[in-house]
Write a protein that holds these residues in place. Structure first.
Motif, short mmCIF file in Angstrom:
data_model
loop_
_atom_site.label_atom_id
_atom_site.label_comp_id
_atom_site.label_asym_id
_atom_site.label_seq_id
_atom_site.Cartn_x
_atom_site.Cartn_y
_atom_site.Cartn_z
N TYR A 1 -8.43 -3.73 7.85
CA TYR A 1 -8.32 -3.19 6.43
C TYR A 1 -8.01 -1.69 6.30
O TYR A 1 -8.46 -1.11 5.14
CB TYR A 1 -9.08 -4.04 5.37
CG TYR A 1 -9.20 -5.38 5.15
CD1 TYR A 1 -9.70 -5.77 3.74
CD2 TYR A 1 -8.68 -6.30 5.95
CE1 TYR A 1 -9.54 -7.15 3.47
CE2 TYR A 1 -8.69 -7.50 5.69
CZ TYR A 1 -9.14 -8.01 4.51
OH TYR A 1 -8.77 -9.22 3.99
N THR A 2 -7.41 -1.30 7.10
CA THR A 2 -7.00 0.34 7.19
C THR A 2 -5.58 0.56 6.88
O THR A 2 -4.74 0.06 7.64
CB THR A 2 -7.67 0.71 8.41
OG1 THR A 2 -9.00 0.45 8.27
CG2 THR A 2 -7.50 2.39 8.31
N ILE A 3 -5.28 1.49 6.31
CA ILE A 3 -3.93 1.97 6.20
C ILE A 3 -4.11 3.54 6.77
O ILE A 3 -4.77 4.38 6.18
CB ILE A 3 -3.37 2.10 4.70
CG1 ILE A 3 -3.44 0.60 4.24
CG2 ILE A 3 -1.76 2.55 4.69
CD1 ILE A 3 -4.82 0.34 3.46
N SER B 1 1.23 3.36 8.50
CA SER B 1 0.84 2.13 9.27
C SER B 1 -0.06 1.37 8.74
O SER B 1 -1.15 1.86 8.06
CB SER B 1 0.71 2.25 10.68
OG SER B 1 -0.53 3.14 10.85
N LYS B 2 -0.32 -0.06 9.06
CA LYS B 2 -1.27 -0.68 8.38
C LYS B 2 -2.06 -1.70 9.55
O LYS B 2 -1.41 -2.12 10.58
CB LYS B 2 -0.53 -1.73 7.55
CG LYS B 2 -1.50 -2.59 6.46
CD LYS B 2 -0.46 -3.29 5.84
CE LYS B 2 -1.30 -4.22 4.83
NZ LYS B 2 -0.27 -4.96 3.83
N ASN B 3 -3.29 -1.59 9.44
CA ASN B 3 -4.01 -2.51 10.66
C ASN B 3 -4.90 -3.66 9.73
O ASN B 3 -5.87 -3.29 9.10
CB ASN B 3 -4.94 -1.72 11.13
CG ASN B 3 -5.83 -2.35 12.14
OD1 ASN B 3 -6.12 -3.52 12.12
ND2 ASN B 3 -6.21 -1.72 13.35
N MET B 4 -4.17 -4.86 9.69
CA MET B 4 -4.59 -5.95 9.05
C MET B 4 -6.24 -6.30 9.66
O MET B 4 -6.86 -6.85 8.61
CB MET B 4 -3.92 -7.21 9.08
CG MET B 4 -2.36 -6.87 8.82
SD MET B 4 -2.01 -6.67 6.84
CE MET B 4 -2.28 -8.32 6.36
N ILE C 1 0.91 -1.24 0.09
CA ILE C 1 0.08 -0.09 -0.05
C ILE C 1 0.89 1.38 -0.12
O ILE C 1 1.83 1.18 0.70
CB ILE C 1 -0.80 0.09 1.31
CG1 ILE C 1 -1.56 -1.20 1.05
CG2 ILE C 1 -1.69 1.28 1.20
CD1 ILE C 1 -2.79 -1.38 0.33
N SER D 1 3.17 -5.71 2.22
CA SER D 1 2.14 -6.40 2.47
C SER D 1 2.38 -7.14 3.86
O SER D 1 1.64 -7.40 4.65
CB SER D 1 1.80 -7.42 1.43
OG SER D 1 2.76 -8.51 1.38
N CYS E 1 -4.37 6.97 -1.50
CA CYS E 1 -3.80 5.69 -1.23
C CYS E 1 -3.99 4.70 -2.62
O CYS E 1 -4.93 5.04 -3.30
CB CYS E 1 -4.41 5.06 0.13
SG CYS E 1 -6.15 4.61 -0.02
N GLU F 1 4.15 -5.90 6.30
CA GLU F 1 4.51 -4.59 7.15
C GLU F 1 6.07 -4.63 7.69
O GLU F 1 6.28 -4.02 8.60
CB GLU F 1 3.55 -4.71 8.33
CG GLU F 1 2.04 -4.71 8.16
CD GLU F 1 1.27 -4.92 9.38
OE1 GLU F 1 1.02 -4.03 9.93
OE2 GLU F 1 0.75 -6.11 9.48
N THR G 1 9.07 -0.27 5.05
CA THR G 1 8.46 1.15 4.80
C THR G 1 9.23 1.72 3.94
O THR G 1 10.63 1.66 3.88
CB THR G 1 7.85 1.67 6.06
OG1 THR G 1 9.14 1.97 6.90
CG2 THR G 1 6.86 0.90 6.77
#
Length: 129
Positions: free
Chosen positions: A77-79, A71-74, A34, A53, A96, A55, A58
């Motif tokens: 499904y939020t970046i 940052s990514k919250n699996m 992302i 993917s 994004c 994480e 970066t």
């Protein structure tokens, strides 16, 4: 249907902070890197930050290093893109995007917009001096 929906843009004074969010749906989140990009009228779209993917990786543009954090919250499904110490040069529409990766590239990410398969509609960030 693939969707990337950004939110969190707005107007802020120089030195302030904003947190952008991007909610992804319609694709296998785990298979994609992302990225966050930005664009001002008359200029090319610029890769600001990306996250792999897994994480594990970066990457940031030099202009935002030390100020922005991706940052990514699996789970949901939020970046997110946390933007601190904003200055007027950060004013742009922020997008994004999702980059489908092969398994051997899951630990990598790219800030090259040509690699990206899906895009959100963008959110405006305006920083006043």
């Amino acid at each position: 249907e693939v969707q990337l929906v950004e939110s969190g843009g707005g107007s802020v004074q120089a030195g302030g902070s904003l947190r952008l969010s991007c909610v992804a749906s319609g694709f296998t989140f785990d298979d994609y890197g992302i990225g966050w990009f930005r664009q001002v009228p008359g200029k090319e779209r610029e890769g600001v930050a990306c996250i792999s993917s897994t994480e594990s990786s970066t990457s940031y543009a030099d202009s935002v290093k030390g100020r922005f954090t991706i940052s990514k919250n699996m789970a949901n499904y939020t970046i997110a893109l946390q933007m601190n110490s904003l200055n007027p040069e950060d004013t742009a529409v922020y997008y994004c995007a999702a980059d489908r990766l092969t398994p051997d590239n899951w630990s990598l990410c790219s800030r090259d917009l040509n690699n990206y398969d899906f895009w959100g509609q963008g959110t405006q960030v305006t920083v006043s001096s």
